[in-house]
Design a protein around this motif. Structure first.
Motif, PDB file in Angstrom:
ATOM      1  N   MET A 130      25.142  42.752  41.640  1.00 50.59           N
ATOM      2  CA  MET A 130      26.225  44.388  41.998  1.00 50.59           C
ATOM      3  C   MET A 130      27.112  43.070  42.338  1.00 50.59           C
ATOM      4  O   MET A 130      27.478  42.465  43.059  1.00 50.59           O
ATOM      5  N   ASN A 131      28.739  43.774  41.457  1.00 50.23           N
ATOM      6  CA  ASN A 131      29.449  42.657  41.451  1.00 50.23           C
ATOM      7  C   ASN A 131      30.615  43.371  41.909  1.00 50.23           C
ATOM      8  O   ASN A 131      30.819  44.451  41.731  1.00 50.23           O
ATOM      9  N   GLN A 132      31.779  43.116  42.317  1.00 50.64           N
ATOM     10  CA  GLN A 132      33.097  43.326  42.824  1.00 50.64           C
ATOM     11  C   GLN A 132      34.194  42.169  42.086  1.00 50.64           C
ATOM     12  O   GLN A 132      33.742  41.227  41.829  1.00 50.64           O
ATOM     13  N   ASP A 133      35.237  43.481  41.104  1.00 52.75           N
ATOM     14  CA  ASP A 133      36.120  41.984  40.947  1.00 52.75           C
ATOM     15  C   ASP A 133      36.531  41.217  41.460  1.00 52.75           C
ATOM     16  O   ASP A 133      37.329  39.983  42.093  1.00 52.75           O
ATOM     17  N   ASP A 134      37.024  41.545  43.334  1.00 50.85           N
ATOM     18  CA  ASP A 134      38.119  41.224  44.400  1.00 50.85           C
ATOM     19  C   ASP A 134      36.953  40.447  45.102  1.00 50.85           C
ATOM     20  O   ASP A 134      35.320  41.034  44.819  1.00 50.85           O
ATOM     21  N   GLY A 135      37.033  39.167  45.283  1.00 50.33           N
ATOM     22  CA  GLY A 135      36.225  38.759  46.581  1.00 50.33           C
ATOM     23  C   GLY A 135      36.880  37.507  47.114  1.00 50.33           C
ATOM     24  O   GLY A 135      37.955  37.190  46.819  1.00 50.33           O
ATOM     25  N   ALA A 136      35.902  36.670  47.828  1.00 45.43           N
ATOM     26  CA  ALA A 136      36.420  35.740  48.693  1.00 45.43           C
ATOM     27  C   ALA A 136      35.830  34.307  47.280  1.00 45.43           C
ATOM     28  O   ALA A 136      35.151  35.029  47.099  1.00 45.43           O
ATOM     29  N   ASP A 137      36.342  33.320  46.965  1.00 43.26           N
ATOM     30  CA  ASP A 137      36.715  32.570  46.592  1.00 43.26           C
ATOM     31  C   ASP A 137      35.790  31.179  47.062  1.00 43.26           C
ATOM     32  O   ASP A 137      35.866  30.714  47.908  1.00 43.26           O
ATOM     33  N   GLY A 138      34.554  30.680  45.860  1.00 44.20           N
ATOM     34  CA  GLY A 138      34.894  29.117  46.772  1.00 44.20           C
ATOM     35  C   GLY A 138      35.601  28.145  46.689  1.00 44.20           C
ATOM     36  O   GLY A 138      36.893  28.469  45.822  1.00 44.20           O
ATOM     37  N   ALA A 139      35.588  27.143  46.937  1.00 45.00           N
ATOM     38  CA  ALA A 139      36.802  26.058  46.511  1.00 45.00           C
ATOM     39  C   ALA A 139      36.778  25.453  45.291  1.00 45.00           C
ATOM     40  O   ALA A 139      38.024  24.904  44.921  1.00 45.00           O
ATOM     41  N   ASP A 140      35.969  25.906  44.193  1.00 45.36           N
ATOM     42  CA  ASP A 140      36.410  25.218  43.109  1.00 45.36           C
ATOM     43  C   ASP A 140      36.734  27.629  41.917  1.00 45.36           C
ATOM     44  O   ASP A 140      36.868  27.152  41.063  1.00 45.36           O
ATOM     45  N   GLY A 141      37.190  27.878  42.761  1.00 38.40           N
ATOM     46  CA  GLY A 141      38.209  28.794  42.593  1.00 38.40           C
ATOM     47  C   GLY A 141      37.015  30.260  42.339  1.00 38.40           C
ATOM     48  O   GLY A 141      37.188  30.977  42.047  1.00 38.40           O
ATOM     49  N   ALA A 142      35.667  30.154  41.511  1.00 39.49           N
ATOM     50  CA  ALA A 142      34.728  31.222  41.450  1.00 39.49           C
ATOM     51  C   ALA A 142      34.631  31.961  42.866  1.00 39.49           C
ATOM     52  O   ALA A 142      34.622  31.876  44.170  1.00 39.49           O
ATOM     53  N   ARG A 143      33.710  33.384  42.961  1.00 38.71           N
ATOM     54  CA  ARG A 143      33.781  34.168  43.140  1.00 38.71           C
ATOM     55  C   ARG A 143      32.212  33.464  44.362  1.00 38.71           C
ATOM     56  O   ARG A 143      31.376  33.169  43.008  1.00 38.71           O
ATOM     57  N   MET A 144      32.355  33.889  45.960  1.00 40.97           N
ATOM     58  CA  MET A 144      31.241  33.246  46.410  1.00 40.97           C
ATOM     59  C   MET A 144      30.233  34.204  46.148  1.00 40.97           C
ATOM     60  O   MET A 144      30.270  35.707  46.388  1.00 40.97           O
ATOM     61  N   THR A 145      28.545  34.031  46.579  1.00 47.49           N
ATOM     62  CA  THR A 145      27.978  34.672  46.493  1.00 47.49           C
ATOM     63  C   THR A 145      27.251  34.896  47.345  1.00 47.49           C
ATOM     64  O   THR A 145      27.097  33.975  48.300  1.00 47.49           O
ATOM     65  N   VAL A 146      26.078  36.273  47.101  1.00 48.25           N
ATOM     66  CA  VAL A 146      25.830  36.242  48.881  1.00 48.25           C
ATOM     67  C   VAL A 146      24.275  36.756  47.786  1.00 48.25           C
ATOM     68  O   VAL A 146      24.689  37.720  47.602  1.00 48.25           O
ATOM     69  N   LEU A 147      23.433  36.417  48.527  1.00 50.37           N
ATOM     70  CA  LEU A 147      21.462  37.139  48.274  1.00 50.37           C
ATOM     71  C   LEU A 147      21.339  37.603  49.672  1.00 50.37           C
ATOM     72  O   LEU A 147      21.419  36.809  50.284  1.00 50.37           O
ATOM     73  N   VAL A 148      20.863  39.318  48.706  1.00 51.62           N
ATOM     74  CA  VAL A 148      20.289  39.900  50.220  1.00 51.62           C
ATOM     75  C   VAL A 148      19.108  40.168  49.718  1.00 51.62           C
ATOM     76  O   VAL A 148      18.833  40.351  48.161  1.00 51.62           O
ATOM     77  N   VAL A 149      18.091  39.774  50.846  1.00 50.70           N
ATOM     78  CA  VAL A 149      16.585  39.750  50.403  1.00 50.70           C
ATOM     79  C   VAL A 149      15.498  40.745  51.296  1.00 50.70           C
ATOM     80  O   VAL A 149      16.408  40.610  52.447  1.00 50.70           O
ATOM     81  N   ASP A 150      14.794  42.183  51.323  1.00 52.61           N
ATOM     82  CA  ASP A 150      14.695  42.994  51.355  1.00 52.61           C
ATOM     83  C   ASP A 150      13.804  43.701  51.369  1.00 52.61           C
ATOM     84  O   ASP A 150      14.355  43.860  50.234  1.00 52.61           O
ATOM     85  N   ASP A 151      12.816  44.585  51.940  1.00 55.87           N
ATOM     86  CA  ASP A 151      11.563  44.621  50.550  1.00 55.87           C
ATOM     87  C   ASP A 151      11.998  46.730  50.920  1.00 55.87           C
ATOM     88  O   ASP A 151      11.491  47.118  50.770  1.00 55.87           O
ATOM     89  N   THR A 152      13.382  46.709  51.395  1.00 58.47           N
ATOM     90  CA  THR A 152      13.267  48.398  51.943  1.00 58.47           C
ATOM     91  C   THR A 152      14.816  48.408  50.446  1.00 58.47           C
ATOM     92  O   THR A 152      15.651  47.939  51.556  1.00 58.47           O
TER      93      THR A 152
END
Length: 411
Positions: free
Chosen positions: A4-26
């Motif tokens: 799932m992506n969103q156009d606006d968001g927090a950027d990393g030091a290299d300018g790319a959007r930071m990514t969160v991996l959510v792991v849940d069986d529900t």
């Protein structure tokens, strides 16, 4: 597994959007957390521990993982244990998000390497704050790591430049002494190559392994070899360039080139030591041990390469093991090249005659084991002699081809 992506968001030091991996069986939990994070981050989701590991291995690598503990098949504890064993997942911060809320559960998670522990049901503001805080820390760590890598690269670049400048300066200084003797710089390259061959084949020898086990020591000896005759700058031209055999008094003056060279390098050692002492006293950087060690090796070579194994050499009449090892190596290299090369006071000797003289010096002029290494690997010495042959030295034409075996006749 979905993304799932969103156009606006927090950027990393290299300018790319930071990514969160959510792991849940529900699925519901994935949906709730995904909607919470999407306005600020790129969100990837995995519905099992196995899918999470596959997602990390496949890439792109997430900047942070929200990991459920209670999952069928592979629980969160096993996931983080396997994650920490993978190079691509070892440094990813992990926040456990779980219904387990005892102190023992939290302690276990943190012990396995999690950076935080959030209990269910989640409080959106709290989870978002924790995610932002740990991503800020990761961003800072990543930036610091890049800065350190950049500094390390710059330090290595400057060290390489300094080493190159030092090598060129040393060769120029050594060549100055050789030019006074009407010799070419190829003598320096040949003798340095001979010393390198000897070190390569003696570094595992029982007698020499302790002295030659350090790669830096081996390099210092090889680099110092061209300075063996630096003391010739102090010998008068009338003696240094005499086209015939020196008389007794003249030879005594010539022998002083070993003392002149050793004294010159010794003075350099004293000055460098004093300079670094002043720097330390003023809060400056302490001298690197290799700097003075290199000069000590150069002093040994310049001062003792005419000593003989039986004690009949000069300037001090040192005998056997009392002769520094670098000087013993240099003695074999220097005599071999001197015999095989033309000089203004002598012609070049053929290889066989040169080898006869070298053999006669075993145990008298030369350390027996060093001379044996020379004889055993003679083909490598001949190859160096050919590679750096002087154009005016017709004796090089008489050398066997490097591809021919020259060791069989020496046994």
């Amino acid at each position: 597994m979905t993304e799932m992506n969103q156009d606006d968001g927090a950027d990393g030091a290299d300018g790319a959007r930071m990514t969160v991996l959510v792991v849940d069986d529900t699925r519901e939990n994935l949906t709730v957390i995904g909607h919470l994070l999407r306005p600020w981050f790129q969100v990837r989701v995995a519905n099992s521990g196995l899918h999470a590991l596959q997602a990390i291995e496949k890439g792109p690598r997430p900047d942070l993982i929200l990991l459920d503990v209670m999952m069928p098949g592979m629980d969160g504890y096993e996931v983080i244990e396997r994650l920490r064993q993978q190079p691509e997942g070892r440094d990813i911060p992990v926040i456990f998000v779980t219904a387990l809320d005892t102190d023992q559960d939290e302690e276990r998670g943190l012990t396995l390497g999690a950076v935080d522990y959030v209990t269910k049901p989640i409080k959106p503001a709290l989870l978002l704050a924790r995610v932002r805080a740990h991503l800020d820390l990761k961003r800072a760590r990543d930036q610091l790591a890049r800065q350190n890598a950049s500094l390390d690269a710059e330090v290595h670049r400057r060290m390489a430049e300094n080493e190159l400048i030092k090598d060129v300066s040393l060769h120029a200084l050594a060549l100055l002494a050789e030019k006074r003797d009407n010799e070419t710089g190829n003598h320096l390259y040949r003798t340095q190559g001979y010393v390198q061959i000897l070190i390569k084949h003696l570094q595992d020898h029982p007698r020499f392994s302790a002295a030659l086990q350090d790669p830096l020591t081996r390099e210092e000896i090889i680099k110092a070899a061209p300075l063996h005759d630096i003391g010739k700058v102090g010998v008068p031209d009338a003696i240094l360039l005499k086209p015939s055999k020196l008389d007794v008094d003249e030879f005594e003056v010539m022998k002083r080139h070993t003392l002149i060279g050793a004294e010159a390098v010794g003075e350099a050692i004293e000055r460098v030591s004093a300079q670094h002492a002043r720097l330390r006293g003023a809060g400056g950087l302490e001298a690197h041990p290799s700097a003075l060690k290199f000069l000590m090796v150069a002093k040994q070579i310049a001062g003792s390469h005419h000593e003989r194994w039986d004690g009949s050499g000069y300037p001090e009449g040192l005998k056997g093991e009392d002769i520094p090892l670098p000087a013993r190596l240099m003695a074999v290299a220097d005599v071999f090249d001197a015999l095989l090369s033309r000089r203004h006071y002598k012609g070049a000797l053929p290889l066989e005659q040169t080898l006869d003289i070298m053999r006669e010096g075993r145990g008298t002029h030369f350390d027996p084991d060093v001379l044996d290494a020379f004889m055993t690997h003679l083909d490598e010495f001949v190859r160096v002699a050919q590679l750096y042959a002087d154009e005016s030295d017709a004796a090089r034409d008489a050398l066997p081809d490097a591809s021919d075996s020259v060791t069989g006749s020496e046994n």
